[in-house]
Design an enzyme around this catalytic site. Structure first.
Site, PDB file in Angstrom:
ATOM      1  CG  ASN A  37      -1.729   1.174   1.482  1.00 29.88           C
ATOM      2  OD1 ASN A  37      -1.828   2.030   0.601  1.00 29.88           O
ATOM      3  ND2 ASN A  37      -2.357   1.263   2.650  1.00 29.88           N
ATOM      4  CG  HIS A  52      -6.262   1.563   5.242  1.00 29.36           C
ATOM      5  ND1 HIS A  52      -5.796   2.469   6.170  1.00 29.36           N
ATOM      6  CD2 HIS A  52      -5.267   0.658   5.086  1.00 29.36           C
ATOM      7  CE1 HIS A  52      -4.577   2.131   6.546  1.00 29.36           C
ATOM      8  NE2 HIS A  52      -4.218   1.040   5.896  1.00 29.36           N
ATOM      9  CD  GLU A  55      -3.553  -2.767   7.728  1.00 27.25           C
ATOM     10  OE1 GLU A  55      -2.392  -2.836   7.330  1.00 27.25           O
ATOM     11  OE2 GLU A  55      -4.278  -1.759   7.583  1.00 27.25           O
ATOM     12  CB  SER A 105       5.877   2.625   6.622  1.00 24.46           C
ATOM     13  OG  SER A 105       5.606   1.712   7.664  1.00 24.46           O
TER      14      SER A 105
END
Lengths: 228, 228, 228, 228
Positions: free
Chosen positions: C11, C95, C143, C205
């Site tokens: 992502n 998300h 998540e 990240s």
């Protein structure tokens, strides 16, 4: 009910210290100080307590928020008509914790005028203050969000934000009054706000979180009394 | 307060017919019929009237909406604590006119359980009903939005939406109860809803917009009385 | 394009490191490693780069978000049709940084199926994972938001969140696949995610912010290669 | 890229007629007419096509929307930096189909200025136009929402909305330019918009839904050519 200035507007936010029965207790404390001093002290209880509080005090009561819809099939919304029927004299809108869009402020301000309800539009920067003044509410309340709840008054930390807001409003729509918010806790903060050209203050934790509500409110209004 | 079934839940939406003092009048009418018949009739007045109504009736009172925040700096929000302090026994959430996100329903359902508040989560399709049941609220209320306010009951127009919702909930989380909404206006609609496996109905205009509230509510509960 | 598992989904969020021309560069790096290893590595570039990237690589490309509207008068919205026309094979939705409502997920999942687009619905708790699985997407990606961007993998910090999510999904809708996200940076994290019963990982990240993209991606897939 | 006036800005909305490869086709058609006539014709393709279109034409390209966040952990958001990296010269914001809040417009306008991106803020009433002008964008585009897509130009149906918007903007912030939108389909509508004091038009279906794009655009610009 005609609103007189200077104005101290106490926002109960969703603090539990001022929820349910305690909402009425705080409103009655504000009413007591208002009667003793002759000053306008208004309250904005939580939405759920609005009618309950407004039915039991005679000081001005504001809603903390209103939606831009007319009465109808709008479950869970707050209409201006419901605010009026609850006995409030007006409503805050666009608080930094509950922003609405400019087109919604436009609709709400125009409908509130028809219903003779007072609108207090919160803003964060001089530019947004100018923008909201262009929509013609009764009052704009400038509150730099980074100072809210800090106890550091905007009049000390960023006086130029207040003075340039006051100037822009005078130029764009001089009928609009300016309140000063964020970080207000003492009477000195209130006096400073008035010196900067505003008609009063919007505050929350400074009163709601105080151990002794009456003492906290009396200390707030003292410098205004001396001035008068 | 323990909730007994069958349950008739009257949503006042933001109809002006049931705003301010009239909110209490309608709640008292519901209370009268409830006392006369022994049936559970609950009301969901407008947010601004919540405390005012709950303080003055003894039937179950629900909020129409709640936000997923804890008490604090949340101007214009409705917390579960405020709902409880106002005297309500629980809250509706996710009505088609005021949807919230699934993660917010999750937070609200879990926090409501801790506060012993009843949650009624509205849904629109069997799949969404199944999804919301997985979050473990007390009640899901299935309401095909296209039938809301039409007077055409879902039990007639789309009975399979109700039966498949009931089946999915039984499979995924049998502790969750199912209410049936949308288009309910007559006692026959209520009886049909119960026959389809639900524990009652959620309705609004069918009562609120009626000329004679007491008559409208009595007609709703009549078939249940006969059944008992 | 048929999606093969295990799946590594990168992502790009709105990181500037992977914006504009660099979006294509990162996508091509992922493609290179994918070709070298035979593993499925998919990318989710920023919305503005979607068509530009998808037109220039052959690995699976996902949108980061989609709205629940059909093509039409919806300025500034992203439709499933636009995602398809851009050359993407599917879309992430819900998300933690861009939640949508359950009824919107329901609409999007159903419409995506008709358009043969793959849906990856992000979730935060086992309960929300269960709820989203009930809506029948292709993939749910669990998540815990508090771990996103920390470098602490959910498989270490909260393995029970992943295992109970996998179990709930199996019970409610076994056709739905589970991805594991949040805090993934090393190949060991990926291996752990697979051991917990997921079909792969969603990360951001850990790759995008790495100094050497190719090295970072190779390190991620190495344990899977050994396993195979 | 310096923007020259008069300006014709074509908003592709989320029409499928101008999605994917067809987005580039329409942008190239606009470019052809622009080159032939020397007039500024800009396009606002769908978000997903932004980089793809901007990389392949030399006319000004605008984003249809932007969020008020800086690059970072903002999955599914559009940053000004992404808009710039995609090759666009600026962005529309606050379209009636995608309103944002005034404080967000304030942030976006200030950040866009730093990034040398052009801002086009849509508005609906003279009051909102005045409010948005106070925030200092490059352009405000007044579009009464009730006329959007009707083919009835605001210059005919409500010329006073345009003229009073132009007047208010001159008084509050004369550096801000005014575009006229809603219902524009013919060259006569464009000429009327210019006569009312605007610098051009914003339109969508009038071009995008036309069978012959080139013919539709040529007819739009013809009266301006004659005037010059």
């Amino acid at each position: 009910m005609r609103l007189e200035y200077p104005l101290i507007l106490i926002n109960f936010k969703s603090y539990r210290e001022a929820s349910g029965k305690k909402a009425l207790e705080l409103a009655r404390t504000a009413q007591k100080v208002s009667r003793d001093t002759g000053l306008t002290i208004a309250v904005a209880p939580q939405l759920t307590d609005l009618h309950f509080v407004a039915a039991n005090v005679e000081i001005p009561v504001f809603s903390q928020h209103v939606d831009d819809v007319s009465p109808g099939s709008y479950t869970g919304h707050v209409t201006l008509e419901a605010v009026k029927d609850a006995g409030a004299i007006g409503t805050m809108i666009n608080h930094s914790e509950r922003r609405v869009r400019a087109d919604q402020v436009d609709v709400i301000v125009k409908r509130a005028r028809e219903l003779s309800l007072v609108t207090v539009v919160c803003t964060n920067t001089p530019e947004v203050t100018a923008a909201m003044a262009a929509l013609g509410p009764d009052i704009v309340a400038i509150e730099p969000p980074e100072l809210i709840g800090t106890g550091i008054p905007v009049s000390k930390a960023k006086p130029e934000v207040v003075t340039s807001s006051v100037e822009l409003v005078r130029r764009i729509n001089p009928a609009v009054k300016v309140l000063c918010g964020a970080g207000i806790t003492t009477g000195e903060d209130v006096a400073a706000a008035l010196r900067l050209g505003t008609v009063g203050v919007l505050l929350a934790s400074g009163v709601v979180k105080a151990k002794d509500w009456e003492k906290a409110i009396r200390e707030l209004v003292e410098p205004i009394l001396k001035r008068a």
